[in-house]
Design a protein around this motif. Structure first.
Motif, PDB file in Angstrom:
ATOM      1  N   SER A 294       0.874  -1.180   0.000  1.00  9.98           N
ATOM      2  CA  SER A 294       0.000   0.000   0.000  1.00  9.98           C
ATOM      3  C   SER A 294       0.906   1.225   0.000  1.00  9.98           C
ATOM      4  CB  SER A 294      -0.907  -0.001   1.235  1.00  9.98           C
ATOM      5  OG  SER A 294      -1.729   1.150   1.258  1.00  9.98           O
ATOM      6  N   VAL A 295       1.107   1.783  -1.176  1.00 13.42           N
ATOM      7  CA  VAL A 295       2.133   2.817  -1.373  1.00 13.42           C
ATOM      8  C   VAL A 295       1.619   4.182  -0.912  1.00 13.42           C
ATOM      9  CG1 VAL A 295       3.569   3.989  -3.078  1.00 13.42           C
ATOM     10  CG2 VAL A 295       3.081   1.540  -3.324  1.00 13.42           C
ATOM     11  N   HIS A 296       2.465   4.888  -0.149  1.00 15.96           N
ATOM     12  CA  HIS A 296       2.108   6.261   0.232  1.00 15.96           C
ATOM     13  C   HIS A 296       3.336   7.015   0.722  1.00 15.96           C
ATOM     14  CE1 HIS A 296      -0.453   9.344   2.587  1.00 15.96           C
ATOM     15  NE2 HIS A 296      -0.340   9.695   1.323  1.00 15.96           N
ATOM     16  N   PRO A 297       4.118   7.591  -0.180  1.00 14.28           N
ATOM     17  CA  PRO A 297       5.204   8.474   0.250  1.00 14.28           C
ATOM     18  C   PRO A 297       4.649   9.807   0.730  1.00 14.28           C
ATOM     19  CG  PRO A 297       5.038   8.496  -2.130  1.00 14.28           C
ATOM     20  CD  PRO A 297       4.039   7.465  -1.646  1.00 14.28           C
ATOM     21  N   CYS A 298       5.469  10.564   1.416  1.00 14.25           N
ATOM     22  CA  CYS A 298       5.056  11.902   1.842  1.00 14.25           C
ATOM     23  C   CYS A 298       4.725  12.754   0.620  1.00 14.25           C
ATOM     24  CB  CYS A 298       6.176  12.583   2.628  1.00 14.25           C
ATOM     25  SG  CYS A 298       6.641  11.734   4.146  1.00 14.25           S
ATOM     26  N   ALA A 299       3.768  13.639   0.763  1.00 11.69           N
ATOM     27  CA  ALA A 299       3.444  14.560  -0.331  1.00 11.69           C
ATOM     28  C   ALA A 299       4.543  15.618  -0.432  1.00 11.69           C
ATOM     29  CB  ALA A 299       2.098  15.215  -0.083  1.00 11.69           C
ATOM     30  N   PRO A 300       5.099  15.856  -1.616  1.00 12.83           N
ATOM     31  CA  PRO A 300       6.192  16.837  -1.756  1.00 12.83           C
ATOM     32  C   PRO A 300       5.660  18.270  -1.819  1.00 12.83           C
ATOM     33  CG  PRO A 300       5.729  15.862  -3.881  1.00 12.83           C
ATOM     34  CD  PRO A 300       4.807  15.177  -2.889  1.00 12.83           C
ATOM     35  N   ARG A 301       4.865  18.621  -0.838  1.00 13.01           N
ATOM     36  CA  ARG A 301       4.273  19.961  -0.814  1.00 13.01           C
ATOM     37  C   ARG A 301       5.264  20.991  -0.292  1.00 13.01           C
ATOM     38  NH1 ARG A 301      -1.364  21.629   2.322  1.00 13.01           N
ATOM     39  NH2 ARG A 301      -1.565  23.720   1.413  1.00 13.01           N
ATOM     40  N   TYR A 302       6.141  20.553   0.608  1.00 10.42           N
ATOM     41  CA  TYR A 302       7.136  21.443   1.187  1.00 10.42           C
ATOM     42  C   TYR A 302       8.523  20.838   0.983  1.00 10.42           C
ATOM     43  CZ  TYR A 302       2.903  22.980   3.600  1.00 10.42           C
ATOM     44  OH  TYR A 302       1.629  23.402   3.879  1.00 10.42           O
ATOM     45  N   VAL A 303       9.532  21.700   1.002  1.00  8.92           N
ATOM     46  CA  VAL A 303      10.911  21.230   0.837  1.00  8.92           C
ATOM     47  C   VAL A 303      11.270  20.235   1.925  1.00  8.92           C
ATOM     48  CG1 VAL A 303      13.330  21.942   0.827  1.00  8.92           C
ATOM     49  CG2 VAL A 303      11.624  23.361  -0.313  1.00  8.92           C
ATOM     50  N   SER A 304      10.774  20.457   3.139  1.00 12.63           N
ATOM     51  CA  SER A 304      11.110  19.592   4.267  1.00 12.63           C
ATOM     52  C   SER A 304      10.605  18.162   4.083  1.00 12.63           C
ATOM     53  CB  SER A 304      10.527  20.172   5.565  1.00 12.63           C
ATOM     54  OG  SER A 304       9.111  20.290   5.472  1.00 12.63           O
ATOM     55  N   ARG A 305       9.632  17.950   3.178  1.00  7.90           N
ATOM     56  CA  ARG A 305       9.078  16.606   2.974  1.00  7.90           C
ATOM     57  C   ARG A 305       9.619  15.947   1.710  1.00  7.90           C
ATOM     58  NH1 ARG A 305       3.153  16.265   5.435  1.00  7.90           N
ATOM     59  NH2 ARG A 305       3.629  14.139   4.886  1.00  7.90           N
ATOM     60  N   PHE A 306      10.470  16.652   1.007  1.00  4.99           N
ATOM     61  CA  PHE A 306      10.990  16.115  -0.250  1.00  4.99           C
ATOM     62  C   PHE A 306      11.791  14.837  -0.025  1.00  4.99           C
ATOM     63  CE2 PHE A 306      14.596  15.890  -3.214  1.00  4.99           C
ATOM     64  CZ  PHE A 306      13.897  15.626  -4.387  1.00  4.99           C
ATOM     65  N   THR A 307      12.643  14.820   0.997  1.00  2.22           N
ATOM     66  CA  THR A 307      13.486  13.642   1.249  1.00  2.22           C
ATOM     67  C   THR A 307      12.629  12.422   1.562  1.00  2.22           C
ATOM     68  OG1 THR A 307      15.305  15.020   2.043  1.00  2.22           O
ATOM     69  CG2 THR A 307      15.324  12.696   2.683  1.00  2.22           C
TER      70      THR A 307
END
Length: 361
Positions: free
Chosen positions: A236-249
């Protein structure tokens, strides 16, 4: 004197027309160039590249302006840029001839039976033989989807596997109370407050498996023991949403940790927070996975956002960030998109044909 002035005015107009033509061509040329780069390039590009289908449509303006400006070089460049962008996008609207036709004796659920959503389309081609696996995936928007609505969709579509994202403890209890675990009794439940929870619920026995690395506690996963088939690894795939730079990694690391096709048949299903234009998803496709929507010609069906979303005051149009990626040995028989209340995502449904269990096993 008058003639020189007129000639100078004509030359100035020609210069301005040429400048205008190249100013229109240049942004689309840069977009096409960055789209072909096999990497993330920059955080802002990760956000922008999701809108490549819209850029491909808008790029038609470039050769038109160059033609009206009578600039041959700009016209050739504009046509080339549009061709590149269209080539990246158009195949998603064409069904894969290697996919199978639906079984006429087992009607596929459409919007009338599901309650909402687009009709389930089947891909053209030769019929495949093997066990059928029906899969549904839904992002619950921090557990806000009414449990009864999701369970009603499960009853209508009769999936064998359900992957959910943003599963909270309260939503999990609600789903149990609404009867989900009676329909899909086996599961890997990783409920969390906020958006980090996920779940995998199945009709068939589920054995624990680590498919994405020992450090991943975010994504539910396991081996589904489908009758007549070898165990199928599902995430069940769910990476962080790349909404902010801090969540890009977090976004990049989770996508990079997804397993490539291997000896075991694998299916990656969920909210990827990425489209087929993102390099990290293209890596998975290059490794052999197939996108179920792409296989049936529904690859441009938007799945998010279906609530008002603005980016710096500009409305965000729908993009396709929810996917079912299947092992190259799996045939995609049908795909559909369905509405659930409250959430800003569409639920996605796929009917798949698995390779049969090898004789003697």
């Amino acid at each position: 004197m008058t003639k020189r002035t007129a000639g100078g005015g004509a030359g100035c107009r020609n210069l301005l027309r040429g400048l205008l033509a190249w100013l229109v061509v240049a942004p689309f040329a840069l977009w096409a160039l960055l789209r072909l780069v096999p990497g993330d390039v920059h955080f802002r590009w990760v956000q922008l590249v999701a809108f490549t289908p819209y850029a491909a449509l808008a790029s038609v303006v470039a050769p038109v302006v160059a033609l009206l400006a009578r600039r041959r070089a700009a016209l050739v460049a504009g046509v080339a840029v549009t061709a590149v962008l269209v080539a990246c996008v158009l195949p998603r609207a064409l069904s894969d001839p290697n996919s199978a036709l639906p079984n006429p004796n087992g009607a596929l659920p459409g919007p009338d039976r599901a309650g909402s959503g687009t009709a389930v389309r089947a891909a053209g081609g030769q019929a495949a033989r093997g066990p059928v696996l029906r899969l549904l995936s839904a992002n619950l928007l921090k557990g806000s989807v009414p449990p009864a609505a999701l369970v009603d969709l499960v009853r209508a579509l009769r999936p064998d596997v359900l992957t959910v994202q943003e599963l909270t403890p309260e939503a999990l209890e609600g789903l149990r109370g609404a009867g989900l675990t009676r329909l899909l009794p086996y599961g890997d439940e990783r409920a969390r407050e906020g958006s980090g929870g996920s779940g995998l619920f199945t009709r068939f026995p589920l054995r624990p498996e680590t498919l994405t690395g020992p450090g991943d506690s975010r994504q539910a996963q396991g081996g589904v023991e489908v009758p007549g088939a070898e165990p199928v690894g599902v995430v069940s795939v769910h990476p962080c949403a790349p909404r902010y730079v801090s969540r890009f990694t977090c976004w990049a690391d989770v996508l990079a940790a997804l397993p490539e096709p291997g000896e075991q048949v694998r299916i990656l299903s969920g909210d990827f927070n990425a489209t087929l234009d993102h390099s990290r998803v293209r890596r998975l496709l290059d490794a052999g996975y197939r996108d179920a929507a792409d296989a049936t010609g529904d690859g441009l069906a938007g799945t998010w956002p279906y609530r008002q979303w603005d980016f710096r005051g500009l409305p965000v149009p729908p993009v396709t960030i929810d996917h079912v990626l299947v092992d190259p040995r799996v045939t995609v028989r049908a795909f559909g998109v369905h509405r659930l209340p409250v959430t800003d995502h569409r639920a996605i449904f796929a009917e798949l044909v698995l390779p049969p269990r090898r004789s003697g096993e």
